[in-house]
Motif scaffolding. Structure first.
Motif, PDB file in Angstrom:
ATOM      1  N   LEU A   1       2.161   1.845  -3.449  1.00 38.81           N
ATOM      2  CA  LEU A   1       1.101   2.431  -4.280  1.00 38.81           C
ATOM      3  C   LEU A   1       0.962   3.921  -3.995  1.00 38.81           C
ATOM      4  CD1 LEU A   1      -1.559  -0.397  -4.044  1.00 38.81           C
ATOM      5  CD2 LEU A   1      -0.388   0.352  -6.126  1.00 38.81           C
TER       6      LEU A   1
ATOM      7  N   ARG B   1      -4.691   2.701   4.219  1.00 43.02           N
ATOM      8  CA  ARG B   1      -4.897   2.710   2.778  1.00 43.02           C
ATOM      9  C   ARG B   1      -5.597   3.994   2.369  1.00 43.02           C
ATOM     10  NH1 ARG B   1      -7.397  -3.062   1.138  1.00 43.02           N
ATOM     11  NH2 ARG B   1      -8.559  -1.665  -0.174  1.00 43.02           N
TER      12      ARG B   1
ATOM     13  N   GLN C   1       0.057  -8.790  -4.381  1.00 40.70           N
ATOM     14  CA  GLN C   1       0.388  -9.638  -3.230  1.00 40.70           C
ATOM     15  C   GLN C   1       0.981 -10.968  -3.682  1.00 40.70           C
ATOM     16  OE1 GLN C   1      -3.318  -9.833  -1.132  1.00 40.70           O
ATOM     17  NE2 GLN C   1      -3.064  -7.811  -0.202  1.00 40.70           N
TER      18      GLN C   1
ATOM     19  N   ARG D   1      -4.605  -5.465  -6.388  1.00 37.80           N
ATOM     20  CA  ARG D   1      -3.979  -5.712  -5.083  1.00 37.80           C
ATOM     21  C   ARG D   1      -3.643  -7.194  -4.915  1.00 37.80           C
ATOM     22  NH1 ARG D   1      -7.348  -1.230  -3.119  1.00 37.80           N
ATOM     23  NH2 ARG D   1      -5.935   0.209  -2.058  1.00 37.80           N
TER      24      ARG D   1
ATOM     25  N   GLN E   1      -9.372  -2.545  -8.671  1.00 36.49           N
ATOM     26  CA  GLN E   1      -8.385  -2.397  -7.602  1.00 36.49           C
ATOM     27  C   GLN E   1      -8.201  -3.667  -6.775  1.00 36.49           C
ATOM     28  OE1 GLN E   1      -9.192   0.066  -4.185  1.00 36.49           O
ATOM     29  NE2 GLN E   1     -11.346   0.183  -4.752  1.00 36.49           N
ATOM     30  N   SER E   2      -9.252  -4.407  -6.508  1.00 32.68           N
ATOM     31  CA  SER E   2      -9.118  -5.639  -5.707  1.00 32.68           C
ATOM     32  C   SER E   2      -8.275  -6.664  -6.446  1.00 32.68           C
ATOM     33  CB  SER E   2     -10.495  -6.222  -5.381  1.00 32.68           C
ATOM     34  OG  SER E   2     -11.203  -5.320  -4.561  1.00 32.68           O
TER      35      SER E   2
ATOM     36  N   GLU F   1       0.832  -1.213   0.000  1.00 35.84           N
ATOM     37  CA  GLU F   1       0.000   0.000   0.000  1.00 35.84           C
ATOM     38  C   GLU F   1       0.865   1.262   0.000  1.00 35.84           C
ATOM     39  OE1 GLU F   1      -3.217   0.115  -0.535  1.00 35.84           O
ATOM     40  OE2 GLU F   1      -3.411  -2.064  -0.489  1.00 35.84           O
TER      41      GLU F   1
END
Length: 126
Positions: free
Chosen positions: A5, A63, A86, A82, A78-79, A2
């Motif tokens: 980002l 975040r 990861q 992410r 976005q999910s 995060e």
């Protein structure tokens, strides 16, 4: 992840808007009909939101960055992004525990000519 980002802010173009009426922001007047560009990285470097905003702090909590937009302009992917980050970072650091740049920072060519920020190439070693 995060903090990366927030700090790197992949898209730098930001939102483009046209003022519907005269507005005053930080001592500046934007007249009705004038266009403005709101760069994403400005919000992610706001000292009222982030202590030491120009410092990369991988232990920073939260975040509250806008790397994926905000409100009605929030990135629908976005999910997935992410999750992919990861998996990629987790796999990379399991396989190569101590990667590092193989060249000095001043030798890395950054992309400043498009809507997505990054590097042209990043030689690494471990």
């Amino acid at each position: 992840m995060e903090e990366l980002l927030r700090y790197l802010t992949v898209t730098h173009t930001g939102g483009r808007r046209v003022a519907l009426e005269d507005i005053h922001i930080a001592g500046q007047t934007i007249r009705a009909g004038e266009g403005i560009i709101l760069p994403n990285e400005s919000a992610n470097r706001d000292p009222e939101v982030f202590a030491h905003p120009n410092q990369l702090d991988l232990k920073r909590e939260g975040r509250s960055h806008v790397a994926f937009g905000f409100g009605v302009h929030l990135c629908l992917g976005q999910s997935l992004a992410r999750l992919k980050l990861q998996v990629v970072y987790g796999t990379l650091y399991r396989r190569i525990p101590a990667p590092r740049a193989a060249v000095e920072l001043n030798q890395i060519s950054f992309k400043h000519d498009g809507t997505v920020y990054g590097v042209h190439e990043l030689p690494v070693t471990w």
